[in-house]
Design a protein around this motif. Structure first.
Motif, PDB file in Angstrom:
ATOM      1  N   MET A 149       0.822  -1.202   0.000  1.00 56.73           N
ATOM      2  CA  MET A 149       0.000   0.000   0.000  1.00 56.73           C
ATOM      3  C   MET A 149       0.862   1.261   0.000  1.00 56.73           C
ATOM      4  O   MET A 149       0.555   2.239  -0.689  1.00 56.73           O
ATOM      5  CB  MET A 149      -0.937  -0.014   1.208  1.00 56.73           C
ATOM      6  N   ARG A 150       1.945   1.230   0.773  1.00 55.20           N
ATOM      7  CA  ARG A 150       2.823   2.398   0.802  1.00 55.20           C
ATOM      8  C   ARG A 150       3.467   2.617  -0.561  1.00 55.20           C
ATOM      9  O   ARG A 150       3.649   3.761  -0.996  1.00 55.20           O
ATOM     10  CB  ARG A 150       3.891   2.231   1.878  1.00 55.20           C
ATOM     11  N   ALA A 151       3.831   1.522  -1.239  1.00 58.66           N
ATOM     12  CA  ALA A 151       4.421   1.658  -2.575  1.00 58.66           C
ATOM     13  C   ALA A 151       3.411   2.266  -3.547  1.00 58.66           C
ATOM     14  O   ALA A 151       3.745   3.155  -4.343  1.00 58.66           O
ATOM     15  CB  ALA A 151       4.900   0.298  -3.073  1.00 58.66           C
ATOM     16  N   LEU A 152       2.169   1.788  -3.492  1.00 59.83           N
ATOM     17  CA  LEU A 152       1.119   2.350  -4.343  1.00 59.83           C
ATOM     18  C   LEU A 152       0.916   3.838  -4.049  1.00 59.83           C
ATOM     19  O   LEU A 152       0.788   4.661  -4.958  1.00 59.83           O
ATOM     20  CB  LEU A 152      -0.196   1.597  -4.129  1.00 59.83           C
ATOM     21  N   LEU A 153       0.886   4.166  -2.757  1.00 62.71           N
ATOM     22  CA  LEU A 153       0.665   5.558  -2.360  1.00 62.71           C
ATOM     23  C   LEU A 153       1.829   6.445  -2.797  1.00 62.71           C
ATOM     24  O   LEU A 153       1.616   7.542  -3.330  1.00 62.71           O
ATOM     25  CB  LEU A 153       0.473   5.640  -0.844  1.00 62.71           C
ATOM     26  N   ASP A 154       3.054   5.966  -2.580  1.00 62.10           N
ATOM     27  CA  ASP A 154       4.225   6.750  -2.980  1.00 62.10           C
ATOM     28  C   ASP A 154       4.188   7.065  -4.469  1.00 62.10           C
ATOM     29  O   ASP A 154       4.446   8.197  -4.893  1.00 62.10           O
ATOM     30  CB  ASP A 154       5.516   5.993  -2.646  1.00 62.10           C
ATOM     31  N   ASP A 155       3.896   6.068  -5.273  1.00 60.55           N
ATOM     32  CA  ASP A 155       3.846   6.276  -6.724  1.00 60.55           C
ATOM     33  C   ASP A 155       2.793   7.325  -7.081  1.00 60.55           C
ATOM     34  O   ASP A 155       3.038   8.230  -7.887  1.00 60.55           O
ATOM     35  CB  ASP A 155       3.533   4.960  -7.443  1.00 60.55           C
ATOM     36  N   HIS A 173      -6.232   9.901  -2.999  1.00 59.32           N
ATOM     37  CA  HIS A 173      -5.513   8.620  -3.015  1.00 59.32           C
ATOM     38  C   HIS A 173      -5.494   7.991  -1.618  1.00 59.32           C
ATOM     39  O   HIS A 173      -5.672   6.776  -1.467  1.00 59.32           O
ATOM     40  CB  HIS A 173      -4.084   8.825  -3.516  1.00 59.32           C
ATOM     41  N   LEU A 174      -5.253   8.805  -0.610  1.00 57.22           N
ATOM     42  CA  LEU A 174      -5.247   8.302   0.761  1.00 57.22           C
ATOM     43  C   LEU A 174      -6.604   7.714   1.133  1.00 57.22           C
ATOM     44  O   LEU A 174      -6.692   6.624   1.707  1.00 57.22           O
ATOM     45  CB  LEU A 174      -4.892   9.438   1.727  1.00 57.22           C
TER      46      LEU A 174
END
Length: 522
Positions: A149-155, A173-174
């Motif tokens: 999830m963090r990777a998706l959010l970072d992108d 997005h969050l």
């Protein structure tokens, strides 16, 4: 939009209570101490018979043991074992009895109670390896999901930054990942943006009942808060704080990135003043001139601060006033500006009023809130005056008062978007009063508020407008859009409800402060 890998079934950090219920129930567990610590999260399950296991643990573990490593040790040494585990932050110790000890030694229970470390007695045998495998697999799966999830959010957030999209899509997005509403408010208490709510009132309810929140910082200062609310159908929102922290950095960049700006020299000068960097008078004058701000001749600088859900909206609203000479910049999601206003001419208007009127007439004001500060003269005849320090203090005061201005605490000024720092001073002063004094002030006007609530009248606003306009019947009636006869009838009703005349000079000032205190929620 990015979709959450959790929808349809979430995996969250298990608590001690959940493990006792789901994995250790066959062991017939009995809680001997630490009953108030059953809802702590368990970050790993470990089994060991080593007496000196403490240094190998990092905190948050549930330790399973039969006590083999404690056999033959005296009571003091066993107490030390418990204290060492508590100091390491271990979540709990589950002690299987029947092999090494018939029951958990009393001194260990007393030590656990004193240290608030849960000690559980397992009265039936369960394979420790099965418990470790089941719980740790669940924890590992959660950590993998969180990393995904963090990777998706970072992108997604870095794509937003690259596109210059602002903070609104970031909150979207969050909210999509967490499947919960997300709100961003400034440190001054103004609503910046929200996603997953229907209106501003719903956004403030999220803030009031936050599941998790983290600060958004820039250059060492807290400039906003990211808040997540309850998930639909379930208050728990897995990963909420971790994802908010991951988003805080990109959101900070999105907030502080300037939209429409004046010259780079003007922006840098304003930023230096807001940061409080001292400037010599000669340097200040040179930089103002280089930024295109008039300082020669009889003129003063009028500072202001503005906020909107998107700082670019506030910047555009200030720019739309089209002042002849101005420097402005966006600092920590707030627009700061210095407007040069000539003074000393025949029939001169107050420079603060001139700037405030120009802003109020500008197109596209929308949801922008503006506070206009007191004028500052750059006067060579007063070499001791620290003009840069005065400008810094005034700019910061305007920013501090934005939260009060946005809430429109003055009944007479409700609905206005442009305020002056001098008119907001009374609201700041009210906030510094003792609660008992604020309550007494509010009580002066409370009967009018009760009457308005009961009879759907507008006595509070009528009195506030009338006092604010010097008790002029003509001006008050115009502002209220009623006839003078209707105004007189309302004023008579106000006297009856209060039991005294609030327009008398002896109580005039007290009533004005009382109305502001009442509106501020005192």
């Amino acid at each position: 939009m990015i979709s959450s890998p959790e929808r349809g079934g979430t995996v969250s950090t298990p608590t001690l209570r959940q493990i006792l219920r789901d994995q250790l129930a066959p062991a017939d567990p009995r809680i001997l101490c630490g009953h108030d610590r059953l809802d702590v999260p368990v970050r790993w399950v470990h089994s060991s018979e080593i007496y000196e296991i403490g240094p190998l643990l990092t905190g948050g573990e549930l330790l399973l043991t039969t006590g083999l490593g404690l056999r033959g040790l005296d009571g003091g040494t066993r107490k030390h074992y418990v204290h060492d585990l508590a100091e390491r932050g271990v979540a709990a110790v589950a002690f299987e009895v029947g092999r090494t000890f018939d029951e958990v030694p009393d001194e260990m229970v007393r030590a656990g109670s004193a240290a608030r470390l849960p000690i559980i007695e397992l009265r039936s045998v369960v394979p420790f390896i099965d418990v470790c495998r089941a719980v740790n697999t669940s924890i590992a799966a959660r950590e993998v999901d969180e990393l995904r999830m963090r990777a998706l959010l970072d992108d997604a957030l870095h794509d937003d930054l690259a596109a210059g999209a602002g903070v609104a899509p970031m909150l979207g997005h969050l909210a999509d990942l967490l499947d919960a509403p997300v709100v961003l408010v400034t440190a001054a208490g103004a609503l910046v943006s929200a996603h997953g709510v229907d209106d501003d009132s719903a956004a403030w309810r999220v803030v009031d009942r936050a599941v998790a929140e983290v600060p958004v910082r820039s250059r060492g200062r807290s400039l906003a808060r990211l808040v997540v609310g309850e998930r639909a159908g379930a208050p728990t929102v897995p990963y909420a704080e971790a994802l908010l922290r991951a988003a805080a950095g990109p959101v900070s960049v999105g907030l502080t990135r300037a939209g429409v700006r004046g010259s780079a020299l003007a922006a840098r000068l304003v930023e230096d003043l807001v940061d409080g960097r001292p400037l010599r008078r000669a340097d200040l004058e040179t930089r103002l001139a280089g930024a295109g701000v008039t300082v020669g001749g009889p003129s003063v600088l009028v500072p202001l601060a503005a906020e909107a859900p998107d700082p670019r909206m506030a910047d555009a609203a200030v720019a739309a006033a089209a002042f002849d000479s101005m420097a402005r910049s966006i600092v920590d999601a707030t627009v700061y500006a210095l407007v040069s206003v000539p003074v000393g001419g025949p029939g001169d208007v107050d420079p603060v009023e001139r700037v405030a009127s120009g802003l109020a007439r500008s197109t596209g004001l929308g949801r922008t809130t503006i506070v206009v500060g007191d004028p500052v003269g750059i006067d060579r005849s007063r070499p001791g005056a620290d003009a840069s320090r005065t400008l810094t203090d005034s700019l910061r005061r305007c920013a501090r008062q934005l939260g009060l201005a946005a809430s429109a605490v003055s009944p007479a000024g409700a609905g206005r978007r442009v305020h002056t720092a001098r008119e907001m001073l009374v609201d700041e002063a009210i906030g510094t009063l003792e609660p008992s004094v604020r309550a007494e002030l509010s009580a002066l006007a409370a009967p009018l508020a009760a009457h308005d609530e009961r009879a759907s009248t507008e006595l509070v606003r009528t009195l506030a407008v009338h006092l604010a306009h010097g008790c002029s019947a003509t001006r008050s009636a115009e502002v209220l859009h009623i006839g003078r006869q209707s105004l007189y009838q309302r004023l008579e009703r106000i006297r009856v409800v209060l039991g005294f005349d609030p327009t008398e000079p002896s109580v005039y000032a007290s009533m004005m402060v009382a109305l502001r205190s009442l509106a501020a929620g005192a």
